[in-house]
Enzyme design. Sequence first.
Site, PDB file in Angstrom:
ATOM      1  N   LYS B  59      49.060  63.082-102.437  1.00 25.79           N
ATOM      2  CA  LYS B  59      49.148  62.807-100.993  1.00 25.79           C
ATOM      3  C   LYS B  59      50.563  62.422-100.574  1.00 25.79           C
ATOM      4  O   LYS B  59      50.936  62.568 -99.407  1.00 25.79           O
ATOM      5  CB  LYS B  59      48.198  61.674-100.619  1.00 25.79           C
ATOM      6  CG  LYS B  59      46.752  61.956-100.964  1.00 25.79           C
ATOM      7  CD  LYS B  59      45.980  62.463 -99.763  1.00 25.79           C
ATOM      8  CE  LYS B  59      44.527  62.706-100.107  1.00 25.79           C
ATOM      9  NZ  LYS B  59      43.743  63.233 -99.012  1.00 25.79           N
ATOM     10  N   SER B  84      41.468  54.696 -95.756  1.00 27.17           N
ATOM     11  CA  SER B  84      41.337  53.581 -96.690  1.00 27.17           C
ATOM     12  C   SER B  84      41.652  54.063 -98.109  1.00 27.17           C
ATOM     13  O   SER B  84      41.550  53.333 -99.073  1.00 27.17           O
ATOM     14  CB  SER B  84      39.938  52.991 -96.619  1.00 27.17           C
ATOM     15  OG  SER B  84      38.994  54.000 -96.866  1.00 27.17           O
TER      16      SER B  84
END
Lengths: 320, 320
Positions: B59, B84
Amino acid sequence: MKNKMKKIVMDKSNLIECHNRIKPYIHNTPVITSTQINNMTGAEIYFKCDNFQKMGAFKMRGATNAILQLPENKKRNGVVTHSSGNFGQALALAAKSIGVKAYIVMPSNAPEIKKIAVKGYGGELIECESNVESREATAQEIVKSKGATFIHPSNDNDVILGQGTACKELLEDYNFLEYVITPVGGGGLIAGSALAAKYFGQNCSVIGAEPSVVDDAYRSLKSGKIETNSTTKTIADGLNTQLGDKNFPIIQKEVHSIIRITEDEIIESMKIIWERLKIVCEPSCSPSLAAVLKNKKFFNKKKIGIIISGGNVDLNKLPF
Amino acid sequence: MKNKMKKIVMDKSNLIECHNRIKPYIHNTPVITSTQINNMTGAEIYFKCDNFQKMGAFKMRGATNAILQLPENKKRNGVVTHSSGNFGQALALAAKSIGVKAYIVMPSNAPEIKKIAVKGYGGELIECESNVESREATAQEIVKSKGATFIHPSNDNDVILGQGTACKELLEDYNFLEYVITPVGGGGLIAGSALAAKYFGQNCSVIGAEPSVVDDAYRSLKSGKIETNSTTKTIADGLNTQLGDKNFPIIQKEVHSIIRITEDEIIESMKIIWERLKIVCEPSCSPSLAAVLKNKKFFNKKKIGIIISGGNVDLNKLPF
């Protein structure tokens, strides 16, 4: 005469020859770093990852060298060792790679997973009772009946040289290291690393990290003679072994110091390694990082190599 | 006009430019192999280890590209996302590296460890209620009040391009790969990988591996429209997300197929990766290996790349 031979084996040229000899059979394992661990310790740490070594541990290096050093007629009769840990697997795989028969003596109550691993690497498993006398007697029987050569997991000059090649590789890539820290069990890794640091480092000191509950090496350095352990209760089961007369003199002469580590510190630093480096390593690896964490002042801003010795853990029995 | 821009962004040259843009901020992660896993599967697998990526997941790539693509006046007002999981941490660290402010919206009941991680990377944590409406509204508030740019974790062309650089690196080193398998969650990784395989592979197909219990991508490919999940109960929590209108058309056009994986298969293959590769990876990584293990005939003797997407796991909550 014997002493003279020993001296020759431990020359710089012999470490180079050993490395060249085993190179086709081993990995030059990667070195990794972590900004977070560096921030946490205040040091600059280079982790040499022999958990990525063939069969998952540095023991592959020494086992390979010991077999390759045998004359052809001895190779034909195979090799034997007693080990329920990584050395048994290492000798089995090294022997298979070289085309030699390996007999691995292991207590019949050893974990099934370790027996399967040895057989998976092509070793012939010989079961014995779960005590030192039985495993030594069983190994000696194989020596007699098969003509196999006994190879000790740590107290053998060829094994020591082989184990030193991890530190040699590390220093060839990072020649500015001021300290190399290794765990201390049977003494093969730290003795080999101390030779490598002497020959390939630029003023690089080797420090041992040893579980407090099996601190025979720490006490041996203090007393000047080989001490024994009264307990075997460490989570770092690979370090639950004894120094020998071949590696102890090297450790005495070449090792800077030995730092003792509690069981809690072993588990804590193992968790840090798994979480931050994202690698699976044995509890036996983690005393080295714990040694830095508990001596931050001493190691402040120092460039440190840490040998991650192996990655063969039972995932069903993790301490966290 | 909007469609035209989208097309241009997804050119080969844009993937190259994206990679060059983010290179100073990311690791070219290592590729590892395992003889044992190859023997077990009958295939030849190359694992691209983005668990070793900065902040522990791929990511980081997309987050970095999305921020770097902002004009200077937008950079000054910062970026915001709701996540989250890994994308929140990635956006926080990428923003910090680039010198931009990051606001991360997270439910107040998110694990403390994830909140600490975001703050540790310098992100400003904004807590909200634990539902989609609250997190979207909270993020939009930040957009309005701070002028921050909202960056979606997976349905954003710049994010998709960034995620594709893992597969690009893999194919630059191993251009003979016939298949690349990635997990499927929000669709950013598989869409980016499919573009990379198209532009940098030699007849290389991309296959997705998706938990059966959240198989929206599998069903979307069948029905031709974006489907939703009725449950979120997968151990691969990173894959518990939804395809979007930007990545779905790419997946439709460029992805070979999607293979569904049961929860047991996810855990089993996760254990194999940890035991054999000696790396720590998330449950979200392991469907890819499971896809090979359950389709041995199809993958027999094939050269396969597998993207290990991340290594951020809670060691106190392992499934074994």
